[in-house]
Scaffold this active site. Structure first.
Site, PDB file in Angstrom:
ATOM      1  N   HIS A   1      -1.723   1.062   7.506  1.00 29.85           N
ATOM      2  CA  HIS A   1      -2.126   1.037   6.095  1.00 29.85           C
ATOM      3  C   HIS A   1      -1.970   2.427   5.493  1.00 29.85           C
ATOM      4  CE1 HIS A   1      -4.080  -0.381   2.500  1.00 29.85           C
ATOM      5  NE2 HIS A   1      -5.099   0.464   2.627  1.00 29.85           N
TER       6      HIS A   1
ATOM      7  N   ASN B   1      -8.113   4.321  -1.898  1.00 32.73           N
ATOM      8  CA  ASN B   1      -7.491   3.108  -1.391  1.00 32.73           C
ATOM      9  C   ASN B   1      -6.810   2.367  -2.544  1.00 32.73           C
ATOM     10  OD1 ASN B   1      -6.758   1.143   0.461  1.00 32.73           O
ATOM     11  ND2 ASN B   1      -8.839   0.776   1.184  1.00 32.73           N
TER      12      ASN B   1
ATOM     13  N   CYS C   1       0.830  -1.208   0.000  1.00 33.19           N
ATOM     14  CA  CYS C   1       0.000   0.000   0.000  1.00 33.19           C
ATOM     15  C   CYS C   1       0.863   1.256   0.000  1.00 33.19           C
ATOM     16  CB  CYS C   1      -0.924  -0.005   1.210  1.00 33.19           C
ATOM     17  SG  CYS C   1      -0.082  -0.203   2.803  1.00 33.19           S
TER      18      CYS C   1
END
Length: 335
Positions: free
Chosen positions: A276, A302, A131
């Site tokens: 994250h 995201n 990520c």
């Protein structure tokens, strides 16, 4: 009378079992899931447990809603394996900038970069804790397009394979990656170094960097200051484009579907309690209704694909440092 009650209970149990089986089969069809018989039984239990949580949440919560997605039959360990934000020492700067936004100017009521011509389509990190690489690349793509007038996708895989400041699929941080890019001489185009990572990927082991495919260079980056401060982040969002940040992921967010996400358990005291990396691409405020007040929110991109959330995006409550989102915003400038 007891016999009749037993019959009714048995009938209800059979109906619920049939309902569960139908729901499980439809879920597998909808999301293309296929498992061995032994794995299927485990996955089914994961799914049914999540199905109960989703049903209860949607019945009781009017601010945001849940829905099934690719995560619904996964174990907690599988879901945690894709979380890859590894916080660095606070406020470390490798490439400083003397230019900062003017904090007393009038901000617009809302900003939304999702449909901007310089925003690339939402991507999917897959089964890799990368990520951080996607959060690194988004603002570079956006700002390079604003500067040069051409939309180009850049390579996350270059960072996963080559960036020795970070850990490939084992996690990293966007500020480390910007430092690597600035020292390396630039970031390659995705067309020359496509994303392929799955469950493997260790930085430095299979690097295919080529300076001939470099299309953008990092000239400056830093943390938004002071923090956590929603107004400061809003100013940087207006002046410097999308802002990567890091958040704490709770089980509740995996099945986010719509509305403004919030969870009392995600107001965390430790600023390092994040795992994250995401990208803030806008902000706004909901319209108050007779049952719900107006709620300020961030628009967040995201890296879990377009099948998650609102086509890959989600809204999260703004101004309360929900999940530490306002503690880790950073900006980057490019050439």
């Amino acid at each position: 009378m007891k016999f009749l009650s037993a019959i009714i209970l048995l009938t209800v149990a059979v109906a619920m079992a049939d309902r569960d089986e139908d729901a499980w089969n439809f879920y597998k069809f909808q999301f293309g899931k296929s498992h061995s018989p032994q794995e299927d039984a485990i996955r089914k239990q994961n799914f049914l447990a999540r199905d109960r949580v989703i049903e209860k949440h949607n019945r009781e919560n009017k601010e945001w809603q849940m829905a099934h997605n690719k995560f619904s039959d996964m174990s907690d360990e599988e879901k945690q394996s894709i979380l890859g934000a590894k916080p660095t020492v606070r406020r470390e700067r490798s490439v400083a900038s003397d230019s900062h936004p003017v904090m007393d100017r009038q901000l617009p009521a809302s900003i939304d970069y999702r449909t901007d011509k310089c925003m690339q389509p939402v991507k999917d990190q897959g089964n890799c804790g990368s990520c951080w690489a996607f959060a690194t690349i988004v603002p570079i793509e956006f700002n390079a397009c604003k500067k040069n007038g051409t939309a180009i996708a850049f390579s996350e895989q270059m960072l996963v394979d080559c960036d020795t400041y970070d850990g490939g699929c084992n996690g990293g941080m966007y500020t480390n990656a910007w430092k690597y890019i600035s020292e390396k001489g630039g970031v390659m185009k995705s067309s020359a170094y496509a994303y392929t990572s799955g469950t493997t990927g260790l930085a430095g082991t299979s690097c295919k960097y080529s300076s001939t495919a470099v299309a953008a260079k990092v000239t400056a980056f830093g943390w938004t200051m002071p923090y956590p401060n929603a107004t400061v982040s809003m100013n940087y969002l207006q002046s410097d484009g999308p802002l990567p940040s890091a958040i704490k992921i709770l089980s509740s967010i995996y099945n986010y579907a719509s509305g403004v996400y919030s969870d009392p358990a995600c107001i965390v005291a430790d600023e390092y309690d994040v795992d994250h990396a995401i990208v803030i691409v806008g902000y706004g405020t909901t319209t108050a209704t007779s049952t719900t007040p107006a709620t300020p929110y961030w628009i967040v991109r995201n890296s879990w694909g377009t099948g998650w959330g609102q086509s890959g995006y989600f809204l999260i409550k703004r101004g309360v440092n929900m999940c530490n989102i306002e503690s880790w915003t950073a900006y980057v400038r490019v050439a």
